[in-house]
Design a protein around this motif. Structure first.
Motif, PDB file in Angstrom:
ATOM      1  N   SER A  77       3.914  -2.365  35.629  1.00 54.22           N
ATOM      2  CA  SER A  77       4.168  -1.096  36.328  1.00 54.22           C
ATOM      3  C   SER A  77       5.645  -0.843  36.559  1.00 54.22           C
ATOM      4  O   SER A  77       6.039   0.279  36.875  1.00 54.22           O
ATOM      5  N   SER A  78       6.487  -1.894  36.396  1.00 54.64           N
ATOM      6  CA  SER A  78       7.921  -1.734  36.628  1.00 54.64           C
ATOM      7  C   SER A  78       8.718  -1.537  35.337  1.00 54.64           C
ATOM      8  O   SER A  78       9.950  -1.609  35.358  1.00 54.64           O
ATOM      9  N   LEU A  79       8.041  -1.278  34.222  1.00 52.70           N
ATOM     10  CA  LEU A  79       8.768  -0.998  32.985  1.00 52.70           C
ATOM     11  C   LEU A  79       9.738   0.170  33.212  1.00 52.70           C
ATOM     12  O   LEU A  79       9.394   1.148  33.880  1.00 52.70           O
ATOM     13  N   PRO A  80      10.952   0.079  32.675  1.00 53.12           N
ATOM     14  CA  PRO A  80      11.926   1.151  32.934  1.00 53.12           C
ATOM     15  C   PRO A  80      11.463   2.492  32.392  1.00 53.12           C
ATOM     16  O   PRO A  80      10.961   2.584  31.271  1.00 53.12           O
ATOM     17  N   GLY A  81      11.609   3.504  33.202  1.00 49.24           N
ATOM     18  CA  GLY A  81      11.178   4.831  32.799  1.00 49.24           C
ATOM     19  C   GLY A  81      12.342   5.746  32.522  1.00 49.24           C
ATOM     20  O   GLY A  81      13.501   5.412  32.804  1.00 49.24           O
ATOM     21  N   PRO A  82      12.048   6.893  31.933  1.00 48.87           N
ATOM     22  CA  PRO A  82      10.726   7.399  31.567  1.00 48.87           C
ATOM     23  C   PRO A  82      10.064   6.578  30.462  1.00 48.87           C
ATOM     24  O   PRO A  82      10.740   5.904  29.696  1.00 48.87           O
ATOM     25  N   ALA A 155      13.493  12.535  25.323  1.00 53.62           N
ATOM     26  CA  ALA A 155      14.869  12.181  24.955  1.00 53.62           C
ATOM     27  C   ALA A 155      15.449  11.111  25.867  1.00 53.62           C
ATOM     28  O   ALA A 155      16.304  10.314  25.443  1.00 53.62           O
ATOM     29  N   ASP A 156      14.986  11.074  27.133  1.00 48.92           N
ATOM     30  CA  ASP A 156      15.490  10.103  28.105  1.00 48.92           C
ATOM     31  C   ASP A 156      14.682   8.814  28.120  1.00 48.92           C
ATOM     32  O   ASP A 156      14.934   7.920  28.941  1.00 48.92           O
ATOM     33  N   CYS A 157      13.702   8.703  27.236  1.00 47.40           N
ATOM     34  CA  CYS A 157      12.790   7.559  27.244  1.00 47.40           C
ATOM     35  C   CYS A 157      13.543   6.230  27.208  1.00 47.40           C
ATOM     36  O   CYS A 157      14.415   6.015  26.363  1.00 47.40           O
ATOM     37  N   ARG A 158      13.143   5.330  28.116  1.00 53.41           N
ATOM     38  CA  ARG A 158      13.701   3.974  28.125  1.00 53.41           C
ATOM     39  C   ARG A 158      12.677   2.937  27.691  1.00 53.41           C
ATOM     40  O   ARG A 158      13.039   1.853  27.255  1.00 53.41           O
ATOM     41  N   LYS A 186      18.439   6.246  24.745  1.00 56.37           N
ATOM     42  CA  LYS A 186      18.455   5.348  25.907  1.00 56.37           C
ATOM     43  C   LYS A 186      17.387   4.258  25.830  1.00 56.37           C
ATOM     44  O   LYS A 186      17.174   3.518  26.793  1.00 56.37           O
ATOM     45  N   LEU A 187      16.713   4.144  24.684  1.00 57.98           N
ATOM     46  CA  LEU A 187      15.589   3.222  24.560  1.00 57.98           C
ATOM     47  C   LEU A 187      16.019   1.771  24.809  1.00 57.98           C
ATOM     48  O   LEU A 187      16.965   1.286  24.194  1.00 57.98           O
ATOM     49  N   GLU A 188      15.273   1.089  25.721  1.00 57.14           N
ATOM     50  CA  GLU A 188      15.548  -0.300  26.060  1.00 57.14           C
ATOM     51  C   GLU A 188      14.405  -1.242  25.714  1.00 57.14           C
ATOM     52  O   GLU A 188      14.629  -2.398  25.353  1.00 57.14           O
ATOM     53  N   ARG A 189      13.174  -0.750  25.872  1.00 53.43           N
ATOM     54  CA  ARG A 189      12.006  -1.619  25.728  1.00 53.43           C
ATOM     55  C   ARG A 189      10.970  -0.963  24.828  1.00 53.43           C
ATOM     56  O   ARG A 189      10.815   0.264  24.824  1.00 53.43           O
TER      57      ARG A 189
END
Length: 383
Positions: A77-82, A155-158, A186-189
């Protein structure tokens, strides 16, 4: 023909060779989750046939809901958002939305967007395309969300969550992640979600090295497979790619191709359907249109009916092994290609409901007549 079977291993003789699987970790037993069949596809002549998906085999809606919830519960539940959740057409459209909806309700997050790939052209801005090289229909399209706010979220998806029914090579996940990455600076995960994951530890490591961001894998079963082809002639695959024409006149409502934050309410045409206690009902989705029929099936089941969910498909499969019966008919999207329904016999159910996102002019009359079915139209109905 089954060669050997136990709780973790299974081997089966298929039309094109011998398939053996080794389950290494599972939440539910192998044979509860899937069976096996032969595909009419020389590029990959075997198929993992899910028993909890609601596509090639009829499934109780509660079983489908259980699979959605179990997979949703595995997402942090804490995955970086959006967060953008992408369901793979056509097989995992319902699964992807079910995972998204379950996770949304569990996490109480409002920065989650569901969208699914499609094989249909629309007059709408296209974000990307990618190829599923082993598929019967290789090209996937991913469209820009309809809502400007969702365009910004995309576009802001992390965190990108990719959902498919099974994974065997991981190539489709790699292709899709790189296609999305061009629109997600901004993709991280990345999280790859499947019911069954047959890639194995070594392949996981290889896929992680190819992905454009840190990647994790979530499934109800992990294992590996081996396929030993026989010298049987390769199967002939029918042309199920479609004519490539625009489908805007058929696809007048957004059920997920253009992004959704939550599921679309059932229309009055579906809400008006009643069920008797114990009535045996099959609710059929059509092609990429499965999640709203699944919602209808849940509603009828809550009335006390004995309900199953399934969907028509362009996936060509041979009869045999876990596929019992093949019905072929023309698609409902004016492509003039064969579609199929498997393991359904006329008279097997008291009632069959064939659900369409397309207009009444597209009803598949031979299928409806054969099954004595009732068409239900969701496209222009009031909600």
């Amino acid at each position: 023909m089954t060669i050997m079977q136990n709780d973790a291993d299974f081997a089966v003789r298929l039309a094109g060779g011998d398939l053996a699987v080794d389950a290494e970790r599972w939440d539910l037993p192998l044979r509860f989750l899937c069976g096996f069949a032969s595909r009419r596809n020389p590029k990959r002549p075997f198929l993992f046939v899910s028993r909890v998906l609601g596509r090639h085999l009829p499934v109780h809606p509660q079983v489908m809901r259980m699979a959605h919830r179990r997979l949703g519960a595995k997402l942090d539940s804490s995955l970086p958002g959006p967060v953008v959740v992408v369901g793979m057409a056509e097989t995992a459209v319902c699964l992807g939305q079910g995972v998204h909806e379950s996770w949304r309700l569990m996490s109480h997050r409002d920065d989650l967007l569901f969208i699914h790939s499609t094989r249909y052209k629309l007059r709408h801005p296209l974000l990307s395309t990618f190829e599923e090289s082993h598929s019967h229909a290789t090209s996937h399209l991913l469209y820009q969300p309809a809502d400007p706010i969702d365009v910004e979220l995309f576009a802001d998806c992390r965190t990108l969550v990719l959902v498919d029914d099974e994974a065997s090579t991981g190539a489709t996940f790699v292709a899709l992640s790189h296609a999305c990455r061009t629109q997600m600076p901004k993709l991280e995960r990345i999280v790859c979600v499947t019911i069954t994951d047959w890639m194995g530890v070594r392949k996981h490591a290889e896929i992680r090295a190819e992905m454009p961001a840190r990647t994790d894998f979530v499934s109800l079963l992990e294992g590996s497979y081996r396929f030993l082809p026989s010298d049987a002639p390769p199967p002939v695959m029918p042309d199920v790619t479609g004519n490539g024409s625009c489908k805007d006149h058929l696809l007048t409502r957004n059920f997920g191709r253009l992004g959704l934050r939550k599921s679309v309410p059932l229309p009055e045409s579906a809400l008006a359907i009643r069920a008797k206690v114990g009535e045996r009902i099959l609710v059929l989705g059509t092609g990429e249109f499965v999640y709203p029929p699944f919602q209808l099936a849940r509603r009828l089941s809550a009335m006390g009916a004995d309900v199953r969910v399934q969907a028509t498909t362009r996936s060509p499969i041979m009869e045999g092994n876990d596929i019992h019966g093949v019905i072929e008919f023309e698609d409902a999207y004016e492509d003039g290609i064969p579609n199929f329904i498997y393991s359904v016999r006329p008279g097997q159910y008291d009632r069959v409901l064939v659900c369409y996102e397309t207009p009444p002019s597209t009803v598949q009359t031979p299928l409806v007549k054969l099954l004595g079915a009732e068409p239900v139209f969701f496209s222009d109905a009031k909600v």
